[in-house]
Every structure is written in C-alpha cells, then in structure tokens.
Enzyme design. Structure first.
Site, PDB file in Angstrom:
ATOM      1  CG  PHE A 112      -1.734   1.218   1.432  1.00 29.55           C
ATOM      2  CD1 PHE A 112      -3.042   1.243   0.995  1.00 29.55           C
ATOM      3  CD2 PHE A 112      -1.227   2.345   2.079  1.00 29.55           C
ATOM      4  CE1 PHE A 112      -3.835   2.373   1.182  1.00 29.55           C
ATOM      5  CE2 PHE A 112      -2.011   3.477   2.271  1.00 29.55           C
ATOM      6  CZ  PHE A 112      -3.315   3.492   1.817  1.00 29.55           C
ATOM      7  CG  MET A 113       3.100   4.561  -2.828  1.00 28.00           C
ATOM      8  SD  MET A 113       3.752   4.620  -4.523  1.00 28.00           S
ATOM      9  CE  MET A 113       2.286   5.174  -5.418  1.00 28.00           C
ATOM     10  CG  ASN A 114       0.512   6.543   2.429  1.00 23.22           C
ATOM     11  OD1 ASN A 114       1.168   5.515   2.543  1.00 23.22           O
ATOM     12  ND2 ASN A 114       0.418   7.408   3.405  1.00 23.22           N
ATOM     13  CG  ASP A 115       1.240  11.215   2.283  1.00 22.96           C
ATOM     14  OD1 ASP A 115       0.180  10.726   1.903  1.00 22.96           O
ATOM     15  OD2 ASP A 115       1.344  11.887   3.328  1.00 22.96           O
ATOM     16  CD  GLN A 131       3.728   8.550   4.771  1.00 23.94           C
ATOM     17  OE1 GLN A 131       3.081   7.839   5.530  1.00 23.94           O
ATOM     18  NE2 GLN A 131       3.607   9.867   4.739  1.00 23.94           N
ATOM     19  CB  SER A 172       5.130  12.849   4.790  1.00 20.78           C
ATOM     20  OG  SER A 172       4.279  11.971   4.120  1.00 20.78           O
ATOM     21  NE  ARG A 243       0.683  14.416   9.812  1.00 25.18           N
ATOM     22  CZ  ARG A 243      -0.361  14.894  10.474  1.00 25.18           C
ATOM     23  NH1 ARG A 243      -0.206  15.361  11.694  1.00 25.18           N
ATOM     24  NH2 ARG A 243      -1.548  14.923   9.900  1.00 25.18           N
ATOM     25  CG  ASP A 244       3.514  15.795   6.908  1.00 31.76           C
ATOM     26  OD1 ASP A 244       3.861  14.664   7.281  1.00 31.76           O
ATOM     27  OD2 ASP A 244       2.329  16.154   6.891  1.00 31.76           O
ATOM     28  CD  GLU A 289      -2.632  14.928   6.954  1.00 35.71           C
ATOM     29  OE1 GLU A 289      -2.711  14.186   7.930  1.00 35.71           O
ATOM     30  OE2 GLU A 289      -2.937  14.564   5.796  1.00 35.71           O
TER      31      GLU A 289
END
Length: 554
Positions: A112-115, A131, A172, A243-244, A289
């Site tokens: 599962f891939m996200n940001d 991620q 992230s 974060r990020d 975010e």
C-alpha cells in the site's frame, strides 16, 4: 504468542497476506510479527496472514544473511506462522503485468503506497520516495519506498530508504542535495543528500510513549543508501503531531516548512541543515498536512521570482522571503479541488490526488510535481498509484498570481499511435479508428464555446460536461469552477486503468480522479454537442511504462 526459529539462508521471507478493505485495517484483524535475535527486537510489523492470500509479501533478509532469527507472531490464528517461507525466489506470477496495474502511472512493486516523499534530482536521475506498507493493503508499517528515473516516466525501484524502528513509523518529509556541503557531512567530494522525515511516535507498539519529531537520514553514496543521523531528532516535538518537513534553499539559508495542526504551518531556518530555529507561523485556510515550498518566476520572468507555500490538498500562499521571514503576498488561494459544487457535500475535497510534492534541484529551474492517487484496485499485490508528473507555472490572472499545471512533455515517450483533426464537427469523434484507442490515452480537445450550449463527452465511460452558463466543469465527483475560458475550451484528459486526470483552461484547473475503469470500454463518444461547435482533437494512445525495462527487485 507463537514462535519459530529460521536461518536467513535465502533472500526473502515470504508472507501470505490477506486481502484488506479500506484505508485502515479492520479492528480485530491485526497480527504482530516480530523479528528477534538473542532476545532483541530487530523489526516488528502489523499484518494479517491468510491461507488464501491476496498476494505474497516480501521481507528482505539479505541484511541478516546466514544469521539465526526468531519469529514471534501474536494475535489471530498464530498457527499461520508456519506458512512463512524462506526463499531465494518470490511468488509473483506476473509482476508489473497485472491486469489492474496502470500502464502510465507509477505504482509500487508490492504493498500500500501513499504520500510522495523526499523528491529530488541528482546527476541525471529523479529520485522518488513514498510512504509504503509492504506487508498489507491498507495504511501501516510505514517504510519509505525508493525509485529512480532518468525521464520521470520509466521507474526502477531500489531498496527501501527508511524502515520503521523504535522511534515510530516513517511518516512524510522531503529531500535535498547539500551541493555546497553546508552540513559538513560530505565524504570524498560527494555532496551529502538529506531525507527529512517524521518519526511517528506512539503509532506502533514499539514506539509507545514517544512523540512526533523531525529527523533526518543522510546518503554519502549519491542517494543509493541512507543512514539515520545519530543526532536525531533535529527538531523536537513542537505541537501534538507536527510533521511532514519540506526543505529548500532560499538563496540565503535553508528553510523547512512543517505542518503543526488544523491549518497551521511553520517555517524553520538553518545554515547547516542540522540545527534549526523556529520562524514564522502561517495559516493556509482549507489546507492540512504535507506542506511543499518552491519558487517560480511569475510569467516566466526571472526578475519576478515568487515563493509558493503549498498545503494539501491544493491550497497555497504566494509570497517572498525577506531574510528569515516568509512574507505572504496573497491570501490563501483555494486550489481546484476546493472550487467544488456538489449536491451531496459542501466540503467535497480531492477525489483522487493528495499530498503533492515537487522535486528539489530539478534542471533548468523546472518545478515538477507528483501526487498520491487514492485508488484501491481489487486484485494484485499493490494499492494506489502516483499521478502523472505535472509541470507548474505561475501566471497572472484577474484574481492575482495563480498556479497552472500540465503533464510534463516527457509523457510523449509513451505515445504509440496518434490521431488528430482540426475544426471538425462532433461526428468526427465517432469515426476515430479503434487502433488509436486504448486503456491509457492522452487526449486534448479544443471546443468552440457557444453561449448557453453545453459540451458533453464520454471518455472511457466517464462523463465530462462543460456548462458555459456557470463556467463549471461537471465531473462524476462534482462540479468545479474552472475560471473564464473565453471563446474556446481547452480540455486535456489522460486515462489509465485506475485514474482519469483532467486539465482545463490551459492548466488553470487540474485534478486526478481515482477510478477503476472498465477494461472493455476504451470508447470516446460525443454525448451532447451542438452542430455548430468546432472541435480540434489530438489523441495519443499510451504504451506500457514497464515494457522497456523490467524493474529490479529491492
């Protein structure tokens, strides 16, 4: 708890992974798999094993080659621990050839891939990170995937850049090449490369009791491997789940944009990338975010360089740096996904693309952006894909400076067949020979706009309507204000197996729509066009990005 001893005599530990639905695992389905050596925890993951797996996950054992390890499984059917296999071969039947894998959009090998994270350019290569949960089909176990490309179209995965540890999941951040070695961490004339990331403390059992912090990993081998900095965290917890981090060189110093909470962001400053001082706190209404920070010349004029502070989904501030202060010159600009009108929701946001990030250090001053397209294929070893890379420009409009976007010209490397005509009528669309159509297409229309006359077309079964009375583009996910178009509507539509990307008004409007399309419907049909409306069409069928080179395993 069930235990099992293994020897890392093969490259992989194969994991039979159950299918999962939704962004997060369902309560009661999680098992905990720990790798131990002499009683010390080396790695721990949350997963769900199955005798009838959707796919086989791959845990890489090469870093433990020849060593004795203990596996511990807690929760659920612990007897399934016996199904795990040590092997030199994976169980992928047709990796990168799965029927739902996009042809023209980057997807992870597995998981599962996200940001998008850490995007940078260095010595002829674009480095893409994201991620990734390698051991499931929903969010969790957050690693940083790493892939490289020379043309932003054909990608090859490398070993994971960051693995979760006792500080938390690897959330992230951004990447930058320290060209002038301001950090002093360069070795042998090789500039150090920094990945700034968020250790997400307390998001796992292993990191219980820890806070969200800002940390860094450094590469001294040209970006092939990264070591977490022993002096982490470089920025302690400032606000709940801050974060990020996204880091850039302003021309005078380094600037780091981070998310604090709600719609609050902060910019920090540094001379050496390691020691940071707090600066401005800024609000981007409607954003949350994943900040981005990049410079663009207004109307391409190098004498009018502006800085953009971007927040997800796609709202932003345009401003400038005055020393160690960011000075906004606009109010928060609401991006395309916020100019939405829907009968079902007054807060409709981002039906597809999210957490967009630009590459630092791109050649010729280009600002190229990629986003996460939140699509859930029903089969195969992966979930989600990246958007097409788009090139951003900053232009003057009646509302002030605004971002425009268009797919990068390198998309042309995938063109297989081309069909075009100019100033014809709707009947010409129905006469397109079938060999020019496909699951993946890049289509550009120019329609004559007539007052009060709708323009409606169907692309691979997705209805797209422009209403000149309201100036809105009607899509399956809502209606969107695309700004004044004058006498011509410029519309570009890029289709693939899991997405449709729509760009209108020369890129003033751009949106990715997550949609698993019918593989048997590759049609292009006029639905409603007045006889007097002229059409220019340029249609390119796109080939398979994975066909030129089989990507190497991690």
């Amino acid at each position: 708890m069930t235990t099992r001893r293994i020897k890392a005599s093969g490259k992989y530990l194969l994991l039979p992974l159950a299918d999962q639905k939704g962004w997060f695992p369902a309560p009661g389905t999680i098992q905990y798999l720990g790798l131990y050596q002499n009683g010390r925890l080396l790695e721990e993951y949350e997963l769900s094993l199955s005798e009838k797996p959707r796919a086989w996950g791959v845990l890489y054992l090469e870093r433990y080659a020849g060593q004795e390890l203990e596996l511990r499984l807690e929760g659920g059917e612990e007897r399934l621990l016996e199904l795990l296999e040590v092997s030199d071969r994976t169980r992928d039947a047709a990796l990168y050839q799965e029927p739902e894998r996009p042809l023209a959009h980057f997807t992870p090998m597995r998981g599962f891939m996200n940001d998008p994270n850490g995007l940078f350019y260095h010595r002829g290569e674009y480095h893409y990170f994201a991620q990734l949960n390698p051991y499931g089909f929903s969010a969790g176990n957050t690693h940083w995937l790493h892939a490289v490309s020379r043309d932003l179209i054909h990608w090859r995965e490398l070993p994971y850049a960051l693995l979760p540890d006792e500080t938390g999941r690897m959330y992230s951040g951004g990447g930058v090449v320290d060209v002038d070695n301001t950090s002093g961490l360069g070795v042998g004339g090789e500039p150090p490369i920094f990945l700034f990331y968020t250790p997400a403390g307390s998001k796992t059992r292993w990191s219980r009791g820890r806070s969200f912090e800002i940390a860094v990993a450094v590469s001294t081998d040209g970006g092939r491997s990264f070591e977490k900095y022993p002096g982490n965290p470089i920025v302690p917890n400032l606000s709940f789940m801050n974060r990020d981090p996204k880091v850039v060189w302003t021309g005078e110093c380094w600037a780091m944009a981070i998310f604090l909470d709600n719609d609050r962001y902060m910019i920090l400053y540094s001379d050496d990338l390691l020691h940071w001082e707090q600066g401005d706190e800024l609000h981007i209404r409607g954003a949350a975010e994943c900040p981005d920070l990049f410079a663009l010349p207004l109307e391409g004029d190098p004498g009018q360089v502006k800085w953009v502070l971007w927040g997800s989904t796609d709202s932003y501030l345009v401003g400038r740096f005055h020393g160690r202060h960011f000075v906004p010159e606009t109010d928060a600009v609401q991006g395309p996904s916020h100019r939405a009108y829907s009968a079902y929701s007054d807060s409709l946001r981002s039906p597809g693309g999210y957490a967009a990030q630009t590459f630092t250090g791109a050649p010729e001053g280009r600002v190229v952006q990629m986003a996460w397209v939140r699509v859930c294929p029903k089969s195969g070893p992966f979930v989600s894909c990246a958007s097409l890379p788009v090139e951003l420009t900053l232009r003057t409009t009646e509302e002030g400076p605004r971002l425009f976007q268009q797919p990068i010209q390198e998309v042309g490397a995938l063109y297989e067949n081309t069909f075009e005509f100019k100033n014809r009528g709707l009947e010409e669309i129905e006469r397109i020979p079938s060999q020019y159509l496909g699951e993946a297409m890049d289509i550009r229309f120019r329609f004559t706009v007539k007052p009060g006359k709708l323009i409606a077309i169907s692309v691979r079964g997705m209805l797209i309507v422009y209403d000149p009375n309201t100036g809105r583009l009607l899509l399956p996910v809502g209606a969107y204000d695309i700004g004044p178009v004058g006498e011509e509507l410029d519309l570009r539509v890029v289709t693939d197996r899991c997405s449709v990307e729509v760009f209108a008004n020369e890129g003033r409007f751009g949106m990715a729509i997550a949609a698993i399309l019918d593989p048997n419907d590759i049609s292009l049909r006029p639905v409603y066009l007045e006889a007097g409306i002229g059409i220019d069409l340029e249609l390119h069928r796109l080939g398979n990005m994975w066909s030129e080179e089989a990507p190497a395993g991690s």
